[in-house]
Design a protein around this motif. Structure first.
Motif, PDB file in Angstrom:
ATOM      1  N   MET A 225       0.803  -1.195   0.001  1.00 25.19           N
ATOM      2  CA  MET A 225       0.008  -0.020   0.014  1.00 25.19           C
ATOM      3  C   MET A 225       0.981   1.141  -0.055  1.00 25.19           C
ATOM      4  SD  MET A 225      -3.274  -0.997   0.182  1.00 25.19           S
ATOM      5  CE  MET A 225      -4.380  -0.330   1.503  1.00 25.19           C
ATOM      6  N   THR A 226       0.418   2.108  -0.767  1.00 27.51           N
ATOM      7  CA  THR A 226       1.362   3.614  -0.771  1.00 27.51           C
ATOM      8  C   THR A 226       0.370   4.578  -0.097  1.00 27.51           C
ATOM      9  OG1 THR A 226       1.649   2.944  -2.883  1.00 27.51           O
ATOM     10  CG2 THR A 226       2.229   4.969  -2.326  1.00 27.51           C
ATOM     11  N   ALA A 227       1.117   5.401   0.628  1.00 27.90           N
ATOM     12  CA  ALA A 227       0.342   6.601   1.162  1.00 27.90           C
ATOM     13  C   ALA A 227       0.903   7.773   0.707  1.00 27.90           C
ATOM     14  CB  ALA A 227       0.308   6.519   2.652  1.00 27.90           C
ATOM     15  N   LEU A 228       0.087   8.828   0.151  1.00 35.12           N
ATOM     16  CA  LEU A 228       0.519   9.905  -0.312  1.00 35.12           C
ATOM     17  C   LEU A 228      -0.509  10.938  -0.300  1.00 35.12           C
ATOM     18  CD1 LEU A 228       0.831  10.091  -4.298  1.00 35.12           C
ATOM     19  CD2 LEU A 228      -0.836   8.695  -2.742  1.00 35.12           C
ATOM     20  N   SER A 229      -0.460  12.224  -0.483  1.00 32.70           N
ATOM     21  CA  SER A 229      -1.406  13.292  -0.471  1.00 32.70           C
ATOM     22  C   SER A 229      -1.982  13.616  -1.596  1.00 32.70           C
ATOM     23  CB  SER A 229      -0.816  14.486   0.089  1.00 32.70           C
ATOM     24  OG  SER A 229      -0.799  15.543  -0.805  1.00 32.70           O
ATOM     25  N   ALA A 230      -3.287  14.106  -1.796  1.00 29.52           N
ATOM     26  CA  ALA A 230      -4.043  14.221  -2.873  1.00 29.52           C
ATOM     27  C   ALA A 230      -3.864  15.706  -3.504  1.00 29.52           C
ATOM     28  CB  ALA A 230      -5.300  13.831  -2.951  1.00 29.52           C
ATOM     29  N   GLU A 231      -2.603  16.255  -3.214  1.00 30.95           N
ATOM     30  CA  GLU A 231      -2.326  17.663  -3.787  1.00 30.95           C
ATOM     31  C   GLU A 231      -2.585  17.776  -5.282  1.00 30.95           C
ATOM     32  OE1 GLU A 231      -2.027  20.736  -2.019  1.00 30.95           O
ATOM     33  OE2 GLU A 231      -2.994  19.403  -0.415  1.00 30.95           O
ATOM     34  N   PRO A 232      -2.975  19.069  -5.622  1.00 32.07           N
ATOM     35  CA  PRO A 232      -3.162  19.309  -7.443  1.00 32.07           C
ATOM     36  C   PRO A 232      -1.625  19.186  -7.654  1.00 32.07           C
ATOM     37  CG  PRO A 232      -4.557  20.717  -6.378  1.00 32.07           C
ATOM     38  CD  PRO A 232      -3.738  20.097  -5.063  1.00 32.07           C
ATOM     39  N   ILE A 233      -1.344  18.978  -8.975  1.00 32.38           N
ATOM     40  CA  ILE A 233      -0.135  18.973  -9.692  1.00 32.38           C
ATOM     41  C   ILE A 233       0.458  20.287  -9.564  1.00 32.38           C
ATOM     42  CG2 ILE A 233       1.260  18.856 -11.611  1.00 32.38           C
ATOM     43  CD1 ILE A 233      -1.286  16.936 -12.612  1.00 32.38           C
ATOM     44  N   GLU A 234      -0.329  21.461 -10.186  1.00 29.05           N
ATOM     45  CA  GLU A 234      -0.023  22.926  -9.664  1.00 29.05           C
ATOM     46  C   GLU A 234      -1.257  23.253 -10.049  1.00 29.05           C
ATOM     47  OE1 GLU A 234       1.973  24.346 -13.845  1.00 29.05           O
ATOM     48  OE2 GLU A 234       2.730  22.504 -13.135  1.00 29.05           O
ATOM     49  N   ALA A 235      -1.630  24.761  -9.644  1.00 25.75           N
ATOM     50  CA  ALA A 235      -2.783  25.457  -9.538  1.00 25.75           C
ATOM     51  C   ALA A 235      -3.099  25.724 -10.911  1.00 25.75           C
ATOM     52  CB  ALA A 235      -2.752  26.731  -8.703  1.00 25.75           C
ATOM     53  N   ALA A 236      -4.141  25.538 -11.548  1.00 21.79           N
ATOM     54  CA  ALA A 236      -4.353  25.907 -13.134  1.00 21.79           C
ATOM     55  C   ALA A 236      -4.409  27.521 -13.058  1.00 21.79           C
ATOM     56  CB  ALA A 236      -5.992  25.444 -13.119  1.00 21.79           C
ATOM     57  N   PRO A 237      -3.559  27.831 -13.984  1.00 23.05           N
ATOM     58  CA  PRO A 237      -3.288  29.429 -14.305  1.00 23.05           C
ATOM     59  C   PRO A 237      -4.288  30.217 -14.471  1.00 23.05           C
ATOM     60  CG  PRO A 237      -2.402  28.222 -16.055  1.00 23.05           C
ATOM     61  CD  PRO A 237      -2.961  27.115 -15.219  1.00 23.05           C
ATOM     62  N   ASP A 238      -5.285  29.572 -15.229  1.00 21.51           N
ATOM     63  CA  ASP A 238      -6.218  30.380 -16.195  1.00 21.51           C
ATOM     64  C   ASP A 238      -7.476  29.769 -16.350  1.00 21.51           C
ATOM     65  OD1 ASP A 238      -5.067  28.732 -17.830  1.00 21.51           O
ATOM     66  OD2 ASP A 238      -4.749  30.510 -19.315  1.00 21.51           O
ATOM     67  N   VAL A 239      -8.664  30.146 -16.584  1.00 21.05           N
ATOM     68  CA  VAL A 239      -9.836  29.282 -17.057  1.00 21.05           C
ATOM     69  C   VAL A 239      -9.803  29.553 -18.656  1.00 21.05           C
ATOM     70  CG1 VAL A 239     -12.285  28.921 -16.987  1.00 21.05           C
ATOM     71  CG2 VAL A 239     -10.935  29.870 -14.944  1.00 21.05           C
ATOM     72  N   PRO A 240      -9.535  28.559 -19.286  1.00 24.69           N
ATOM     73  CA  PRO A 240      -9.853  28.668 -20.892  1.00 24.69           C
ATOM     74  C   PRO A 240     -11.205  29.212 -21.385  1.00 24.69           C
ATOM     75  CG  PRO A 240      -9.206  26.380 -20.183  1.00 24.69           C
ATOM     76  CD  PRO A 240      -9.369  27.216 -19.205  1.00 24.69           C
ATOM     77  N   THR A 241     -11.201  29.698 -22.346  1.00 25.10           N
ATOM     78  CA  THR A 241     -12.402  30.063 -22.999  1.00 25.10           C
ATOM     79  C   THR A 241     -13.089  28.890 -23.650  1.00 25.10           C
ATOM     80  OG1 THR A 241     -11.617  31.279 -24.760  1.00 25.10           O
ATOM     81  CG2 THR A 241     -12.126  32.530 -22.905  1.00 25.10           C
ATOM     82  N   PRO A 242     -14.381  28.965 -24.327  1.00 31.75           N
ATOM     83  CA  PRO A 242     -14.749  27.937 -25.220  1.00 31.75           C
ATOM     84  C   PRO A 242     -13.900  27.947 -26.423  1.00 31.75           C
ATOM     85  CG  PRO A 242     -16.534  28.685 -24.067  1.00 31.75           C
ATOM     86  CD  PRO A 242     -15.386  29.550 -23.580  1.00 31.75           C
ATOM     87  N   ASP A 243     -13.714  29.206 -26.710  1.00 28.66           N
ATOM     88  CA  ASP A 243     -12.801  29.395 -28.127  1.00 28.66           C
ATOM     89  C   ASP A 243     -11.440  28.807 -28.069  1.00 28.66           C
ATOM     90  OD1 ASP A 243     -12.551  30.184 -30.763  1.00 28.66           O
ATOM     91  OD2 ASP A 243     -11.233  31.590 -29.912  1.00 28.66           O
ATOM     92  N   GLN A 244     -10.890  29.146 -26.846  1.00 28.32           N
ATOM     93  CA  GLN A 244      -9.411  28.530 -26.657  1.00 28.32           C
ATOM     94  C   GLN A 244      -9.613  26.927 -26.754  1.00 28.32           C
ATOM     95  OE1 GLN A 244      -8.568  30.732 -23.070  1.00 28.32           O
ATOM     96  NE2 GLN A 244      -6.602  31.371 -24.143  1.00 28.32           N
ATOM     97  N   VAL A 245     -10.411  26.402 -25.831  1.00 30.82           N
ATOM     98  CA  VAL A 245     -10.570  24.851 -25.999  1.00 30.82           C
ATOM     99  C   VAL A 245     -10.786  24.476 -27.451  1.00 30.82           C
ATOM    100  CG1 VAL A 245     -11.893  23.164 -25.121  1.00 30.82           C
ATOM    101  CG2 VAL A 245     -11.371  24.929 -23.533  1.00 30.82           C
ATOM    102  N   ARG A 246     -11.584  24.993 -27.940  1.00 31.04           N
ATOM    103  CA  ARG A 246     -11.698  24.515 -29.463  1.00 31.04           C
ATOM    104  C   ARG A 246     -10.434  24.577 -30.257  1.00 31.04           C
ATOM    105  NH1 ARG A 246     -12.343  25.807 -34.072  1.00 31.04           N
ATOM    106  NH2 ARG A 246     -12.304  28.161 -33.574  1.00 31.04           N
ATOM    107  N   ARG A 247      -9.793  25.660 -30.107  1.00 29.81           N
ATOM    108  CA  ARG A 247      -8.530  25.963 -30.927  1.00 29.81           C
ATOM    109  C   ARG A 247      -7.355  25.154 -30.454  1.00 29.81           C
ATOM    110  NH1 ARG A 247      -8.100  31.699 -29.658  1.00 29.81           N
ATOM    111  NH2 ARG A 247      -5.743  31.608 -30.494  1.00 29.81           N
ATOM    112  N   ALA A 248      -7.386  24.503 -29.055  1.00 27.31           N
ATOM    113  CA  ALA A 248      -6.239  23.985 -28.649  1.00 27.31           C
ATOM    114  C   ALA A 248      -6.247  22.428 -29.211  1.00 27.31           C
ATOM    115  CB  ALA A 248      -6.548  23.399 -27.185  1.00 27.31           C
TER     116      ALA A 248
END
Ligand code: 2ND
Ligand code: ZN
Length: 376
Positions: free
Chosen positions: A1-24
């Motif tokens: 068994m492994t123990a570790l914390s569920a911390e995020p990789i790194e904070a999301a810097p920005d919220v992408p717009t629908p147009d950015q998501v479509r172009r990604a």
């Protein structure tokens, strides 16, 4: 068994717009050809061959047919969800129909910003009118080639490969595995099994998987969607799957304590340690009851724990979805930023059944510059 914390990789810097998501740039590893037809195409092909659809007058009102697929698939059961495929498979029985569906699939994915896709279907389901298995694969390949050509002519770029699926309740997996190997240098990148999971464990097809391993070929297995850990365990430890189709139930082997501490069981630890890719399909999972909602989908936890997470559509018609829609739903539910979308995209490209140098080229020449252009 492994123990570790569920911390995020790194904070999301920005919220992408629908147009950015479509172009990604996006990479899609789990998409069914017979689950992604345009409603208008189902209606037109059905009218041509006199196949009766559940929605009368669908040629004039394809949106109503689209709604029927979506609502019928919204059943909370994989078995009932799969019943809707009877109408798409029925209209995909000639070389012309198969090529049209394949061409339109490529065009729709490219419009959605997909730069690499592996699209799967079961050749054995397309021989009702006398086509050979070879004819079926050739017709789909012709459609893919035409689609890629049309995208290139319009100034775009997409690479598409076939995955050949065998139906797990049938007994043709060895033949389909041989077909995948025969076509490996002509557009087919690998093999899969699909269909109702409960009662049909992957080990039923062990001979096919052992054959593929001897041929140094690639395969994924639908496992851990409607059925839990035993199915995932068989797929990996008996059959040798390179990737898991869904695999979402791996969370049954992850324990999160009230203080946020996380313990992985042996199988979950193995999947994460060996970087086995999870072909997660959030919208589909909500429809079949594998997850209660997108917000409660285990993808958030699995991403935080840095499993090899990929995002996929499964069946664009039945879920009325697209890669952009799946990504936007994750942005909304989990606050994912462009960094997260880039991460799952590179995860998917690393996990593709394409030669290493070709994967690298797409990562370096297409994905990274595409995200850089969006400021990521
Ligand atoms: O999510 C799925 N789980 C299991 N089987 C599936 C899923 N989506 C589609 N299928 C089945 C129905 C199709 O006819 C078949 C081949 O694409 O694969
Ligand atoms: Zn699937």
């Amino acid at each position: 068994m492994t123990a570790l914390s569920a911390e995020p990789i790194e904070a999301a810097p920005d919220v992408p717009t629908p147009d950015q998501v479509r172009r990604a740039p996006k990479v899609l590893l789990h998409d069914h050809l017979d689950g992604g037809l345009r409603p208008a195409t189902v209606a037109e092909l059905a009218a041509e061959i006199g196949h009766e659809l559940p929605v009368p007058g669908a040629v004039a009102d394809p949106d109503a047919l689209g709604r029927w697929f979506r609502e019928s698939a919204d059943s909370g059961s994989l078995e009932r969800y799969l019943e809707t495929f009877v109408h798409t498979v029925a209209v995909m029985q000639t070389p012309e129909a198969l090529a049209r569906v394949a061409r339109e699939c490529v065009e729709d994915l490219a419009t959605d910003g997909v730069v690499y896709a592996e699209v799967r279907y079961a050749p054995e389901q397309h021989v009702e009118q006398g086509l050979s298995l070879d004819d079926v694969v050739a017709a789909v390949q012709q459609g893919f080639d035409e689609g890629v050509g049309a995208v290139a002519a319009a100034g775009g770029r997409i690479v598409v490969r076939q995955l050949l699926t065998a139906m797990r309740h049938q007994a043709r997996s060895m033949e389909i595995a041989e077909l995948a190997v025969a076509w490996r240098d002509r557009g087919v990148a690998g093999f899969d099994i699909a269909g109702a999971e409960a009662g049909f464990p992957p080990t039923r097809h062990l001979d096919a998987f052992e054959y593929l391993q001897r041929e140094s070929s690639h395969f994924t297995i639908h496992a851990g969607e409607a059925f839990g850990l035993p199915s995932i365990w068989e797929a990996i430890q008996w059959c040798g799957a390179d990737r898991l189709g869904h695999g979402v139930r791996i969370v049954d082997d992850v324990e999160v304590g009230e203080d946020g501490s996380v313990r992985l069981g042996r199988l979950a630890a193995y999947v994460r340690d060996t970087r086995i890719p999870l072909e997660l399909c959030p919208a589909s999972n909500v429809q079949t009851g594998a997850a209660a909602s997108i917000a409660e989908h285990p993808i958030g936890l699995l991403r935080d724990l840095r499993f090899r997470v990929t995002v996929n559509t499964d069946n664009r018609l039945m879920s009325d979805t697209s890669m952009s829609a799946e990504m936007l739903a994750l942005v909304e539910a989990f606050g994912w930023g462009l960094t997260d979308l880039r991460w799952v995209t590179i995860n998917a490209m690393k996990s593709a059944f394409l030669p290493f140098d070709e994967r690298l080229e797409i990562i370096d020449e297409v994905i990274k510059p595409g995200y850089a252009a969006l400021g990521c």
